[in-house]
Design an enzyme around this catalytic site. Sequence first.
Site, PDB file in Angstrom:
ATOM      1  N   ASP A 327      32.986  98.716 -30.346  1.00  0.00           N
ATOM      2  CA  ASP A 327      33.972  99.731 -30.700  1.00  0.00           C
ATOM      3  C   ASP A 327      33.789 100.986 -29.853  1.00  0.00           C
ATOM      4  O   ASP A 327      32.672 101.356 -29.488  1.00  0.00           O
ATOM      5  CB  ASP A 327      33.827 100.097 -32.183  1.00  0.00           C
ATOM      6  N   GLU A 381      36.431  97.222 -26.634  1.00  0.00           N
ATOM      7  CA  GLU A 381      37.610  97.962 -27.091  1.00  0.00           C
ATOM      8  C   GLU A 381      37.713  99.196 -26.200  1.00  0.00           C
ATOM      9  O   GLU A 381      36.990 100.165 -26.384  1.00  0.00           O
ATOM     10  CB  GLU A 381      37.462  98.347 -28.568  1.00  0.00           C
TER      11      GLU A 381
END
Length: 669
Positions: A327, A381
């Site tokens: 993330d 991401e």
Amino acid sequence: MLDIIKNDPWLEPYSKAINGRHDYYLKRLSDLTNNGKIKLSDFATGHLYFGLHKTSDKWVFREWAPNATDIFLVGTFNQWQHLESFRLQPIGNGVWEVKVPLNRINHKDLYKLHVTWDGGSGERIPAWSKRVVQDPETYIFSAQVWEPEHKYTFKYKDFKPDTSPLLIYETHVGMSSEEEKVGTYNEFRENILPRIKKAGYNAIQIMAIQEHPYYGSFGYHVSSFFAPSSRSGTPEELRELIDTAHGMGISVIMDIVHSHSVKNETEGISRIDGSYDLYFHSDPSRRYHQAWDSLCFDYGKDEVLHFLLSNCKYWLEEFKFDGFRFDGVTSMIYLSHGLGESFSNYSDYYNAGQDGDAICYLTLANQLIHEVKPDAITIAEEVSGMPGLAMKISEGGYGFDYRMAMNIPDFWIKTIKEKKDEDWHTSAIWWETTNRRSDEKTISYCESHDQALVGDKTIIFRLIDSDMYWYMSKLTNSTHRVDRGIALHKMIRLVTATTINGGYLNFMGNEYGHPEWVDFPREGNNWSYKYARRQWRLADDGNLKYHYLGDFDRSMINLIKSVPNFQDKPLIKVWDKDDDNVLAYMRDELLFVYNFNPKKSFSDYGILVPQGEYKVILDTDDKEFGGFGLNDTSINHFTHFDPLHSKDNKGWIKLYLPARTALVLKIKK
């Protein structure tokens, strides 16, 4: 010359920066492995040394706290008292240790550290805690001893993920329950895994695994990096969930948060020893993330690398996760965290505005993960488009297997919100779904959890809006908005999923058109769980139209899986006409034809394709998918001879293309 530059001559002006990053990675790798005398995996073993460990004759606890002047281990085993027998001693390099007889500490005991430093003191949860629980009455978090008599034994120890292609079902265990509550690992294993298996997906990506004090953070404000969230159950129950998924042929990817840490001092790793920069930057402007209200790691410190790399290895080995979706990679690799940046040309990636230590950490993490588990899956991401993220390290890349195609969901939301149906140009759809670096694999998706967070809506709800409350029943008349929404929902998914070059992702429930948005319990909604759950009954009720979308999604996924290594098949555009809003492309023996026109249906629409006989194998307008059944799919289609194109073995296929429909045909060979 590194392959990343060979493959893309436009990167040559930045070869100094690219080579510099690669050389820095090699230097840090050499530093951490003692010039290659050990493996990086041997370095990443902090979880076996720090924290609380039970040996054959004693308990041993260690913590890195160089700024501390005194530390006591306190807990239910000593009535939270500062007893001399539980005082930690410094053993060098900022490490503190205490050894305790076996009979003094028991399974499920609660504990913390009481740390003293110059100018203050406080209770802290150890950084390497493997289980942390919250008191239901006081809401106070504490570490918990986890040494059950019977640990879970994995049945499937040599599971290998299926990536041909990777079909990800993004999930959140807590919000997977139909009831207004926090769902559990056991409930997910029993109730949701069978749904995912039936839907045809071969991977799940689980959010919010690492312990986080605020449920509403969606798991992104992590406090205890080695502790699976106790809200949903025990570590053993998480292990059983993963093992059960493997038994179903489903790989399990963890949404890992190494981009920042919660700033909480009593729950997190902030100021464990009283200092502000133990794991974080000394410069306050770099330490504090203004947009996220959290703390940023200093990836230049060996101890931070030790902590984070050990964390990667821990989840792979102790829980058998099959990899990670990292993330916040954009926030990590840019000093600006990517905020206010346009990323409009290559110079934006090599202008000294990048964090070289963060880039090096990500490269080291990929090296480690694939060293520990060669078949592991890593996904970045990342929104800026940084070249090389999903290239092999040896080629000058950062080693991720995939990067998220974050432009695609943004495109669909923007199109739905801002453009009239007549302006849905197929050339733009083709560009957005296929615009990627040829040497990097991507994960395509229409919407993830991001697109449905409070303040936003799912795609289906944007298309149908309030009519979903009144006209999704088969027992009442439909509306234009419902018919349009159902038609476009299927088409959007089909074009996104079948133009992949790596994998496809769907967020839990969106395959059947889960309505509304996602909102976690918070003060602003009276701590309600109404929107932090999944209404599976909508898909299960045969009198409602939701199942049409779920049935279509399952057929679409099975179609993709019917072609081995579908993602690697050449993607060839055979027709694109914005004036008609018609798009067609081929993959292997499959022909995909779309009519995005909102008003015009076309009879005998000619498309130039390889000569032969074609059979319709999927029709978005089929009645079993909530369509009108305007095409007779039992009729095979033969190409019409054209002397101008016969030398290329091409002819014209004539099709009936109703408005807002798509066909998939297969050529007979």
